[in-house]
Design a protein around this motif. Structure first.
Motif, PDB file in Angstrom:
ATOM      1  N   GLY A 107      -2.183 -16.495   1.961  1.00 12.73           N
ATOM      2  CA  GLY A 107      -1.980 -16.709   0.704  1.00 12.73           C
ATOM      3  C   GLY A 107      -3.032 -15.890  -0.186  1.00 12.73           C
ATOM      4  N   GLU A 108      -4.304 -15.575   0.317  1.00  9.59           N
ATOM      5  CA  GLU A 108      -5.358 -14.559  -0.367  1.00  9.59           C
ATOM      6  C   GLU A 108      -4.581 -12.958  -0.424  1.00  9.59           C
ATOM      7  OE1 GLU A 108      -9.499 -16.799   0.701  1.00  9.59           O
ATOM      8  OE2 GLU A 108      -8.941 -14.948   2.071  1.00  9.59           O
ATOM      9  N   ILE A 109      -5.167 -12.451  -1.462  1.00  8.31           N
ATOM     10  CA  ILE A 109      -4.824 -11.149  -1.762  1.00  8.31           C
ATOM     11  C   ILE A 109      -5.823 -10.496  -0.676  1.00  8.31           C
ATOM     12  CG2 ILE A 109      -4.881  -9.259  -3.376  1.00  8.31           C
ATOM     13  CD1 ILE A 109      -3.986 -11.374  -5.479  1.00  8.31           C
ATOM     14  N   ILE A 152       3.467 -16.207  -3.486  1.00  8.59           N
ATOM     15  CA  ILE A 152       4.328 -14.865  -3.043  1.00  8.59           C
ATOM     16  C   ILE A 152       3.844 -13.701  -4.177  1.00  8.59           C
ATOM     17  CG2 ILE A 152       6.724 -14.030  -3.903  1.00  8.59           C
ATOM     18  CD1 ILE A 152       7.687 -17.103  -2.901  1.00  8.59           C
ATOM     19  N   GLU A 153       3.481 -13.930  -5.259  1.00  6.30           N
ATOM     20  CA  GLU A 153       2.905 -12.912  -6.233  1.00  6.30           C
ATOM     21  C   GLU A 153       1.712 -12.047  -5.353  1.00  6.30           C
ATOM     22  OE1 GLU A 153       4.056 -11.376  -8.822  1.00  6.30           O
ATOM     23  OE2 GLU A 153       5.820 -12.687  -8.541  1.00  6.30           O
ATOM     24  N   ASN A 154       0.667 -13.305  -4.796  1.00  5.65           N
ATOM     25  CA  ASN A 154      -0.484 -12.671  -4.049  1.00  5.65           C
ATOM     26  C   ASN A 154       0.060 -11.770  -2.920  1.00  5.65           C
ATOM     27  OD1 ASN A 154      -1.924 -14.104  -5.751  1.00  5.65           O
ATOM     28  ND2 ASN A 154      -2.518 -15.554  -4.319  1.00  5.65           N
ATOM     29  N   TYR A 155       1.223 -12.193  -2.308  1.00  8.86           N
ATOM     30  CA  TYR A 155       1.758 -11.577  -0.887  1.00  8.86           C
ATOM     31  C   TYR A 155       2.087  -9.964  -1.586  1.00  8.86           C
ATOM     32  CZ  TYR A 155       3.493 -11.536   3.648  1.00  8.86           C
ATOM     33  OH  TYR A 155       3.543 -11.155   4.947  1.00  8.86           O
ATOM     34  N   LYS A 156       2.943 -10.047  -2.678  1.00 12.45           N
ATOM     35  CA  LYS A 156       3.281  -8.611  -3.218  1.00 12.45           C
ATOM     36  C   LYS A 156       2.220  -7.815  -3.447  1.00 12.45           C
ATOM     37  CE  LYS A 156       6.614  -9.665  -6.449  1.00 12.45           C
ATOM     38  NZ  LYS A 156       7.578 -10.576  -7.223  1.00 12.45           N
ATOM     39  N   GLN A 157       1.178  -8.571  -4.022  1.00  9.80           N
ATOM     40  CA  GLN A 157      -0.077  -7.572  -4.389  1.00  9.80           C
ATOM     41  C   GLN A 157      -0.702  -6.726  -3.041  1.00  9.80           C
ATOM     42  OE1 GLN A 157      -0.578  -6.427  -7.369  1.00  9.80           O
ATOM     43  NE2 GLN A 157      -1.940  -5.103  -6.433  1.00  9.80           N
ATOM     44  N   THR A 158      -0.716  -7.995  -2.003  1.00 12.95           N
ATOM     45  CA  THR A 158      -1.208  -7.313  -0.887  1.00 12.95           C
ATOM     46  C   THR A 158      -0.427  -6.092  -0.425  1.00 12.95           C
ATOM     47  OG1 THR A 158      -2.301  -9.457  -0.356  1.00 12.95           O
ATOM     48  CG2 THR A 158      -1.725  -8.031   1.465  1.00 12.95           C
ATOM     49  N   LEU A 159       0.994  -6.210  -0.219  1.00 12.82           N
ATOM     50  CA  LEU A 159       1.824  -5.224   0.050  1.00 12.82           C
ATOM     51  C   LEU A 159       1.479  -3.897  -0.872  1.00 12.82           C
ATOM     52  CD1 LEU A 159       5.355  -6.931   0.685  1.00 12.82           C
ATOM     53  CD2 LEU A 159       3.700  -6.447   2.381  1.00 12.82           C
ATOM     54  N   ARG A 160       1.444  -3.894  -2.020  1.00 10.81           N
ATOM     55  CA  ARG A 160       1.249  -2.906  -2.838  1.00 10.81           C
ATOM     56  C   ARG A 160      -0.416  -2.318  -2.455  1.00 10.81           C
ATOM     57  NH1 ARG A 160       2.646  -6.481  -7.301  1.00 10.81           N
ATOM     58  NH2 ARG A 160       4.636  -5.980  -7.614  1.00 10.81           N
ATOM     59  N   ASN A 161      -1.247  -3.104  -2.164  1.00 10.57           N
ATOM     60  CA  ASN A 161      -2.588  -2.691  -1.819  1.00 10.57           C
ATOM     61  C   ASN A 161      -2.506  -1.698  -0.417  1.00 10.57           C
ATOM     62  OD1 ASN A 161      -3.410  -3.702  -4.164  1.00 10.57           O
ATOM     63  ND2 ASN A 161      -4.531  -5.196  -3.242  1.00 10.57           N
ATOM     64  N   LEU A 162      -1.800  -2.254   0.459  1.00 13.88           N
ATOM     65  CA  LEU A 162      -1.413  -1.904   1.720  1.00 13.88           C
ATOM     66  C   LEU A 162      -0.811  -0.150   1.677  1.00 13.88           C
ATOM     67  CD1 LEU A 162      -0.545  -4.993   3.860  1.00 13.88           C
ATOM     68  CD2 LEU A 162      -2.566  -3.560   4.062  1.00 13.88           C
ATOM     69  N   ALA A 163       0.164  -0.276   0.801  1.00 15.24           N
ATOM     70  CA  ALA A 163       0.891   0.905   0.881  1.00 15.24           C
ATOM     71  C   ALA A 163       0.410   2.149   0.930  1.00 15.24           C
ATOM     72  CB  ALA A 163       2.297   0.908  -0.344  1.00 15.24           C
ATOM     73  N   PRO A 164      -0.690   2.580  -0.176  1.00 16.27           N
ATOM     74  CA  PRO A 164      -1.361   3.820  -0.047  1.00 16.27           C
ATOM     75  C   PRO A 164      -2.053   4.063   1.281  1.00 16.27           C
ATOM     76  CG  PRO A 164      -2.060   2.334  -1.720  1.00 16.27           C
ATOM     77  CD  PRO A 164      -1.327   1.302  -0.962  1.00 16.27           C
ATOM     78  N   PHE A 165      -2.215   3.044   2.114  1.00 20.62           N
ATOM     79  CA  PHE A 165      -3.021   3.443   3.172  1.00 20.62           C
ATOM     80  C   PHE A 165      -1.950   3.710   4.462  1.00 20.62           C
ATOM     81  CE2 PHE A 165      -5.802   1.194   0.952  1.00 20.62           C
ATOM     82  CZ  PHE A 165      -6.944   1.599   1.148  1.00 20.62           C
ATOM     83  N   GLY A 166      -0.826   3.924   4.132  1.00 22.09           N
ATOM     84  CA  GLY A 166       0.179   4.417   5.126  1.00 22.09           C
ATOM     85  C   GLY A 166       0.826   3.147   5.841  1.00 22.09           C
ATOM     86  N   VAL A 167       0.562   2.131   5.538  1.00 25.10           N
ATOM     87  CA  VAL A 167       1.154   0.814   6.198  1.00 25.10           C
ATOM     88  C   VAL A 167       2.838   0.905   6.158  1.00 25.10           C
ATOM     89  CG1 VAL A 167       1.216  -1.704   6.326  1.00 25.10           C
ATOM     90  CG2 VAL A 167      -0.914  -0.389   6.131  1.00 25.10           C
ATOM     91  N   LYS A 168       3.554   0.869   7.306  1.00 29.21           N
ATOM     92  CA  LYS A 168       4.850   0.935   7.410  1.00 29.21           C
ATOM     93  C   LYS A 168       5.398  -0.419   7.845  1.00 29.21           C
ATOM     94  CE  LYS A 168       5.290   4.885   5.815  1.00 29.21           C
ATOM     95  NZ  LYS A 168       5.017   4.785   4.525  1.00 29.21           N
ATOM     96  N   VAL A 169       4.528  -1.277   8.611  1.00 27.35           N
ATOM     97  CA  VAL A 169       5.315  -2.472   9.045  1.00 27.35           C
ATOM     98  C   VAL A 169       4.207  -3.610   8.730  1.00 27.35           C
ATOM     99  CG1 VAL A 169       6.137  -3.704  11.041  1.00 27.35           C
ATOM    100  CG2 VAL A 169       6.594  -1.366  10.655  1.00 27.35           C
TER     101      VAL A 169
END
Ligand code: DNO
Length: 426
Positions: A107-109, A152-169
């Protein structure tokens, strides 16, 4: 190097060459990863392309390109794992570190600077951080409480934070309360090594007994296990109370709600959600479990029929039930398997099972068939050796159960040996 067609795509993904600087591989847009979303280039096409890529410092990426799949190794992070990145570097063929921010509660960002810290640690070794295992899902989402929307909002933010680092899965699970469940974390295998063990008779009793057993390792060795966070385990009774009335149907409905909410973000971020199979694949302590067999996998993939809604197909989790044929699932759902866990299991007639070495004949899971199924289907994705035995002095306090260095390294070599052989015969 320029002649290494297709290879450039990985170089761009790795940030080695900026997008568009080299000749574009046939049918690919500059910057498009062969591992990312969108149109996939079949591995069979890749195999026909030149295999010799001379640049030594790009060796890891070259191996990944030449094989069609990427070999990963799970690592618990600096200061949190006795295994060093420099140890992992010495295992041939490993390109991806499968990582997580293990101090984060569900649940944490995950903040950008925390992710950047991991990137800084991996970079000198040339490992990519494409696969996260796990971003855990908060119980309120699984239970379907009104508070789920914020999580769920927090989860989405985590995904957005991961994306620029090339995370794919991103791997995760949707199991109520408990993640993997075992009754003995260091069970003698008979050859001097130990492995995780499940004694069926013990699980029918009090969940607190099992939780206390697992938590005793945390207390004694100051080692936490993902999915067994002390904060959550301390509230076990409360958690069981909250899950009352969450039937299998409700759990599926809450799962659908979660996935439909995050899929647009996954598209935006080009991150595939890869759900882990339930471990073991049956209900425990009166809690429903979803990923129990091939029919459940079929149902799930149709429930949210989106290319970003994928599987972490864990061979050993599913095959704890000997009726489950994992190779069949590989053949049927090749394109929806983003991440493969290779784990071997040995069954006993009373319903107990022990984890085993990766070599096919050491267990009953059909590792050879499974690897062959991945290979022959032209699968592209990330793969890792899953639980290994504890060898050569590894034991409680030095390694996390199932995550020693040696047997997993042997597992990598076994898997690559099989793969190389299949490649040479293709
Ligand atoms: C066990 C692992 C699982 C897995 C989670 C994914 O060792 O395979 O704990 O990481 O279920 O969320």
């Amino acid at each position: 190097l320029l002649r290494c067609v297709g290879y450039k795509i990985i170089m761009e993904t790795a940030g080695v060459f900026p997008s568009g600087e080299l000749e574009t591989a046939e049918g690919k847009e500059p910057g498009q990863s062969i591992y990312g979303g969108g149109e996939k280039e079949s591995v069979n096409t890749l195999r026909e392309k030149p295999r010799r890529c001379p640049s030594a410092e790009l060796e890891l990426r070259k191996e990944a390109f030449c094989m069609g799949m990427q070999m990963g190794f799970r690592w618990y992070g600096e200061g949190n794992d006795d295994i060093k990145l420099s140890d992992i570097k010495q295992i041939p063929g490993v390109t991806s570190i499968v990582w997580a921010l293990h101090s984060k509660l569900p649940g944490e960002i995950w903040e950008v600077d925390e992710i950047a810290e991991v990137q800084k640690q991996l970079e000198p070794y040339g490992f990519n951080m494409d696969v996260v295992e796990s971003v855990n899902v908060h119980d309120d989402i699984k239970i379907g409480l009104p508070t789920r929307d914020q999580y769920i909002e927090n989860y989405k933010q985590t995904l957005r934070n991961l994306a620029p680092f090339g995370v794919k899965v991103v791997t995760y699970n949707f199991m109520p309360i408990f993640d993997w469940t075992r009754t003995d974390l260091f069970h003698p295998v008979g050859d001097g090594s130990t492995a995780l063990y499940y004694e069926a008779a013990k699980i029918k009793q009090d969940p607190r007994e099992m939780a206390d057993y697992v938590m005793s390792f945390t207390e004694k060795y100051h080692m936490t296990f993902p999915g067994w966070e002390p904060e959550r385990m301390a509230k076990l009774d409360e958690l069981f109370e909250k899950y009352k009335g969450v039937t299998k149907e409700k759990l599926w409905a809450n799962f659908k709600y979660f996935l439909e909410a995050i899929m647009p973000t996954c598209h935006e971020c080009d991150i595939k959600m890869a759900v882990h199979m339930d471990d073991p694949p049956w209900d425990i302590f009166g809690l429903p479990r979803l990923f129990t067999d091939a029919a459940a996998v079929d149902y799930f993939l149709k429930l949210v029929d989106d290319p970003y809604n994928c599987l972490t197909l864990c061979s050993g989790s599913l095959n704890a039930n000997p009726d489950n044929n994992v190779a069949d699932i590989v053949r049927k759902h090749t394109g929806r398997i983003a991440f493969a866990h290779i784990r071997n299991v040995k069954h006993f007639p009373n319903g107990d099972f022990s984890e085993a070495a990766h070599r096919d004949c050491c267990g009953d899971t059909g590792i050879l068939d499974i690897l062959k199924a991945y290979h022959d289907a032209g699968w592209e994705g990330y793969i890792r050796p899953d639980h290994g035995r504890h060898l050569w002095g590894e034991g409680p306090g030095t390694v996390r159960p199932g995550y020693g260095l040696y047997d997993r390294a042997l597992g990598v070599m076994y898997m690559l040996g099989v793969w190389d052989t299949l490649e040479s015969e293709a």
